[in-house]
Design a protein around this motif. Sequence first.
Motif, PDB file in Angstrom:
ATOM      1  N   GLY A  35       0.803  -1.224   0.000  1.00 32.72           N
ATOM      2  CA  GLY A  35       0.000   0.000   0.000  1.00 32.72           C
ATOM      3  C   GLY A  35       0.829   1.264   0.000  1.00 32.72           C
ATOM      4  N   TYR A  36       2.147   1.142  -0.264  1.00 36.53           N
ATOM      5  CA  TYR A  36       3.024   2.311  -0.240  1.00 36.53           C
ATOM      6  C   TYR A  36       2.560   3.357  -1.251  1.00 36.53           C
ATOM      7  CZ  TYR A  36       7.246   5.161  -0.510  1.00 36.53           C
ATOM      8  OH  TYR A  36       8.132   6.202  -0.499  1.00 36.53           O
ATOM      9  N   MET A  37       2.562   4.618  -0.848  1.00 40.40           N
ATOM     10  CA  MET A  37       2.127   5.715  -1.717  1.00 40.40           C
ATOM     11  C   MET A  37       3.200   6.805  -1.734  1.00 40.40           C
ATOM     12  SD  MET A  37      -1.941   5.916  -0.648  1.00 40.40           S
ATOM     13  CE  MET A  37      -1.708   7.506   0.004  1.00 40.40           C
ATOM     14  N   GLU A  38       3.294   7.491  -2.855  1.00 43.54           N
ATOM     15  CA  GLU A  38       4.191   8.642  -2.957  1.00 43.54           C
ATOM     16  C   GLU A  38       3.631   9.622  -3.979  1.00 43.54           C
ATOM     17  OE1 GLU A  38       7.923   6.892  -4.070  1.00 43.54           O
ATOM     18  OE2 GLU A  38       7.547   7.261  -6.158  1.00 43.54           O
ATOM     19  N   TYR A  39       4.278  10.755  -4.078  1.00 43.26           N
ATOM     20  CA  TYR A  39       3.829  11.770  -5.016  1.00 43.26           C
ATOM     21  C   TYR A  39       4.218  11.363  -6.438  1.00 43.26           C
ATOM     22  CZ  TYR A  39       3.155  14.591  -0.857  1.00 43.26           C
ATOM     23  OH  TYR A  39       2.742  15.043   0.366  1.00 43.26           O
ATOM     24  N   PRO A  40       3.285  11.442  -7.389  1.00 43.68           N
ATOM     25  CA  PRO A  40       3.587  11.059  -8.778  1.00 43.68           C
ATOM     26  C   PRO A  40       4.666  11.942  -9.397  1.00 43.68           C
ATOM     27  CG  PRO A  40       1.220  11.359  -8.462  1.00 43.68           C
ATOM     28  CD  PRO A  40       1.900  11.855  -7.211  1.00 43.68           C
TER      29      PRO A  40
ATOM     30  N   ALA B 166      -0.189   8.911  -4.283  1.00 42.87           N
ATOM     31  CA  ALA B 166      -0.946   7.926  -5.056  1.00 42.87           C
ATOM     32  C   ALA B 166      -0.324   6.541  -4.872  1.00 42.87           C
ATOM     33  CB  ALA B 166      -0.937   8.306  -6.538  1.00 42.87           C
ATOM     34  N   PRO B 167      -1.150   5.504  -4.803  1.00 37.90           N
ATOM     35  CA  PRO B 167      -0.607   4.148  -4.709  1.00 37.90           C
ATOM     36  C   PRO B 167      -0.126   3.658  -6.065  1.00 37.90           C
ATOM     37  CG  PRO B 167      -2.993   4.088  -4.720  1.00 37.90           C
ATOM     38  CD  PRO B 167      -2.594   5.545  -4.713  1.00 37.90           C
ATOM     39  N   GLY B 168       0.765   2.688  -6.035  1.00 43.48           N
ATOM     40  CA  GLY B 168       1.202   2.051  -7.270  1.00 43.48           C
ATOM     41  C   GLY B 168       2.111   2.894  -8.138  1.00 43.48           C
ATOM     42  N   VAL B 169       2.611   4.000  -7.623  1.00 46.31           N
ATOM     43  CA  VAL B 169       3.537   4.841  -8.379  1.00 46.31           C
ATOM     44  C   VAL B 169       4.931   4.244  -8.203  1.00 46.31           C
ATOM     45  CG1 VAL B 169       4.513   7.156  -8.548  1.00 46.31           C
ATOM     46  CG2 VAL B 169       2.110   6.859  -7.991  1.00 46.31           C
ATOM     47  N   PRO B 170       5.756   4.165  -9.269  1.00 44.80           N
ATOM     48  CA  PRO B 170       7.103   3.619  -9.099  1.00 44.80           C
ATOM     49  C   PRO B 170       7.846   4.354  -7.975  1.00 44.80           C
ATOM     50  CG  PRO B 170       6.641   3.983 -11.406  1.00 44.80           C
ATOM     51  CD  PRO B 170       5.486   4.576 -10.619  1.00 44.80           C
TER      52      PRO B 170
END
Length: 145
Positions: free
Chosen positions: A91-96, A130-134
């Motif tokens: 569930g890791y999220m970061e800024y696109p 956002a989730p799923g961002v590299p």
Amino acid sequence: MQTTTTRYNVRVADADASQLNSLVHSGGLLRQHQPISGMTGGEVYVPEAAALAGQHVIHDGLLQLGNTTLAAELHRLPVQEHALLVAGSPGYMEYPQQQGLAHGLLRPMNPAAQKTWVNRLVASTVQGRAPGVPGLVAPPGHLAA
């Protein structure tokens, strides 16, 4: 086969002290009686097995430990440990788009390039995490030494 244990410190926000105390009293964090070099009066706590198994990074400033969410400074971990912790947290999220922006900090910019870079950074941050961002960190096996 020998098992290697990696130990690292995670700084937790003072505002979450009550949650840490609850974890200690419930047995979710176990005190280790060992000195900390350079830190008089410091104490070491280790998550118990169930909390450790339920450890997930939400983003670089938020750690899920069992049923408890803590504001933490995970970006301070060594690169390899950080990458492994992030890779194990679905569930890791970061800024696109900030991966490419981070590399911009390593090269000189003229005023026009700097303005463009800042505008791209603001636009990315405004979108929210956002989730799923590299990830900003390399996946395991692709780490720089």
